[in-house]
Design a protein around this motif. Structure first.
Motif, short mmCIF file in Angstrom:
data_model
loop_
_atom_site.label_atom_id
_atom_site.label_comp_id
_atom_site.label_asym_id
_atom_site.label_seq_id
_atom_site.Cartn_x
_atom_site.Cartn_y
_atom_site.Cartn_z
N TYR A 195 -27.24 -9.18 17.33
CA TYR A 195 -27.60 -10.55 16.96
C TYR A 195 -29.00 -10.68 16.36
O TYR A 195 -29.55 -11.76 16.32
CB TYR A 195 -27.46 -11.50 18.16
N ARG A 196 -29.61 -9.57 15.98
CA ARG A 196 -30.94 -9.63 15.36
C ARG A 196 -30.97 -8.68 14.17
O ARG A 196 -30.12 -7.82 14.04
CB ARG A 196 -32.02 -9.20 16.37
N MET A 208 -38.62 -3.79 15.58
CA MET A 208 -39.36 -3.84 14.34
C MET A 208 -38.37 -4.16 13.23
O MET A 208 -37.29 -3.59 13.17
CB MET A 208 -40.04 -2.49 14.12
N SER A 209 -38.76 -5.04 12.36
CA SER A 209 -37.85 -5.43 11.28
C SER A 209 -37.98 -4.47 10.11
O SER A 209 -38.94 -3.72 10.00
CB SER A 209 -38.15 -6.85 10.82
N LEU A 210 -37.02 -4.53 9.23
CA LEU A 210 -37.02 -3.68 8.05
C LEU A 210 -38.23 -3.96 7.16
O LEU A 210 -38.84 -3.04 6.63
CB LEU A 210 -35.71 -3.88 7.29
N CYS A 211 -38.58 -5.22 7.04
CA CYS A 211 -39.77 -5.59 6.23
C CYS A 211 -41.03 -5.00 6.84
O CYS A 211 -41.91 -4.50 6.13
CB CYS A 211 -39.89 -7.09 6.12
#
Length: 67
Positions: free
Chosen positions: A35-36, A1-4
């Motif tokens: 790397y992500r 899950m991304s920060l956004c």
């Protein structure tokens, strides 16, 4: 899950979500994927879960009703 995605799900600002991520990373509850920009739940979360489940099982076993 991304920060956004986390910020959206929490209905908070990006800087606030970033502070949560930083704190959770500091106590090894989440890991940043190599790397992500995405993060994932760390194995330490399982340890915490087992710590909650195990005493509950022992408690229920120790207090079995008498027949």
């Amino acid at each position: 899950m991304s920060l956004c995605q986390v910020a959206e799900a929490m209905q908070t600002t990006l800087p606030t979500a970033c502070r949560f991520f930083t704190t959770l990373q500091a106590v090894d509850l989440i890991e940043k994927e190599a790397y992500r920009t995405a993060c994932r739940i760390a194995p330490r979360v399982l340890e915490l879960g087992y710590g909650v489940i195990t005493p509950a099982e022992l408690w229920s076993t120790a207090h079995l009703p008498r027949v």
